[in-house]
Enzyme design. Structure first.
Site, PDB file in Angstrom:
ATOM      1  N   ASP A   1       0.847  -1.192   0.000  1.00 50.09           N
ATOM      2  CA  ASP A   1       0.000   0.000   0.000  1.00 50.09           C
ATOM      3  C   ASP A   1       0.885   1.244   0.000  1.00 50.09           C
ATOM      4  OD1 ASP A   1      -1.742   2.112   0.402  1.00 50.09           O
ATOM      5  OD2 ASP A   1      -2.963   1.057   1.875  1.00 50.09           O
TER       6      ASP A   1
ATOM      7  N   HIS B   1       0.598   7.926   3.853  1.00 49.61           N
ATOM      8  CA  HIS B   1       1.281   7.236   4.937  1.00 49.61           C
ATOM      9  C   HIS B   1       2.798   7.467   4.926  1.00 49.61           C
ATOM     10  CE1 HIS B   1      -2.567   5.315   5.484  1.00 49.61           C
ATOM     11  NE2 HIS B   1      -2.538   4.867   4.241  1.00 49.61           N
TER      12      HIS B   1
ATOM     13  N   ILE C   1      -0.145   9.191   8.582  1.00 45.96           N
ATOM     14  CA  ILE C   1      -0.843   8.294   9.497  1.00 45.96           C
ATOM     15  C   ILE C   1      -0.512   6.834   9.172  1.00 45.96           C
ATOM     16  CG2 ILE C   1      -2.729   9.907   9.892  1.00 45.96           C
ATOM     17  CD1 ILE C   1      -4.422   8.252   7.924  1.00 45.96           C
TER      18      ILE C   1
ATOM     19  N   GLY D   1      -4.795   1.895   8.098  1.00 42.02           N
ATOM     20  CA  GLY D   1      -5.834   1.268   8.906  1.00 42.02           C
ATOM     21  C   GLY D   1      -5.657  -0.237   8.996  1.00 42.02           C
TER      22      GLY D   1
END
Length: 283
Positions: free
Chosen positions: A187, A192, A207, A210
């Site tokens: 990903d 990120h 961040i 998830g």
């Protein structure tokens, strides 16, 4: 959102070959190996007796960011990962080739200005044997796409967290570079990794993914309730509530009822729930 296009959307089977190195890298992205003297934890990041974290099923045979295709009509910049469900049928091999077979289950219209929810299932199938290894289900909240004239269909009922003190608590510290490690499992969203991209959408800094937070919750359950035996974790369901910043501590609270576990996760530093309505199933 073009509901006619989506209702007839067909995903090609996706063949995904992965190696033991990929398996170890995925586990490192979840923080496995934090205690290098713990032989049971080390088994997820060391080739001698290697094990595969069950949550790795989420990244196998993944069809990619297909909702960005203009034919869908989806406002992809307003998407949110809503819920995630996992059902394990067999332990994941430490290396091999799998087939990812994805389908849209239903699309729920929440109304004009309220968005829509797309529910998908992906079967992860071992190519060599044809065995179903795992079912990966997810919901995506399309904030900009409600009011297309569809039905407001109910989704799966979320697990209820008991109104009492948890039976177990496990705290796992993430690394400041945790997202930079996890993204190497596939990903590469710059949200990120790139501070400027993160700030452009309202975050102080990049961040954590998830699905990395999800995997960390699975790691906490493996550590606390399964003695690091991956074959004991048969299912893992959550609702995503808020993002984790790399470097924060994830606290996983667990309520045990036989083979059923309810859980939620929060970040200690901000006292904020990041995963809610969690349900795990143990063998």
């Amino acid at each position: 959102m073009d509901i006619d296009v989506l209702n007839s959307w067909k995903f090609d089977d996706l063949e995904h070959t992965y190696t033991e190195r990929d398996t170890m890298l995925y586990a490192l992205g979840l923080g496995f190996g934090e205690d290098p003297d713990d032989s049971k934890e080390l088994a997820y990041v060391y080739e001698d007796g290697l094990k595969t974290a069950p949550s790795m099923a989420l990244i196998l045979g993944y069809p990619g960011f297909w909702m960005k295709d203009p034919k869908t009509g989806i406002d992809w910049k307003k998407l949110l990962h809503g819920e995630q469900w996992l059902e394990m049928h067999k332990a994941l091999p430490t290396a091999g080739t799998v087939i990812g077979r994805t389908r849209i289950d239903q699309i729920s219209d929440k109304g004009e200005g309220k968005g829509a929810v797309i529910y998908l299932t992906r079967d992860v199938i071992d190519k060599a044997s044809g065995d179903l290894l795992a079912e990966v289900k997810m919901s995506t909240f399309c904030r900009g796409d409600g009011g297309f004239g569809g039905e407001n269909l109910p989704g799966p009922k979320p697990a209820v967290i008991p109104d009492r003190a948890p039976d177990h608590i496990c705290e796992l510290k993430t690394l400041p570079r945790q997202a930079l490690i996890y993204r190497l499992s596939g990903d590469y969203n710059p949200l990120h990794a790139d501070p400027e991209v993160a700030r452009s959408v309202g975050f102080d800094r990049p961040i954590l993914h998830g699905m990395a937070t999800y995997g960390i919750a699975g790691r906490a359950i493996l550590k606390t309730l399964c003695d690091y035996d991956a074959t004991k974790l048969k299912g893992l369901d959550v609702r995503f509530s808020a993002p984790v910043y790399p470097g924060e501590t994830v606290r996983v609270e667990m309520w045990v009822d036989g083979k059923e576990v309810r859980f939620r996760a929060s970040v200690v530093e901000r006292d904020l729930v990041v995963l809610n309505n969690g349900a795990a199933r143990l063998s």
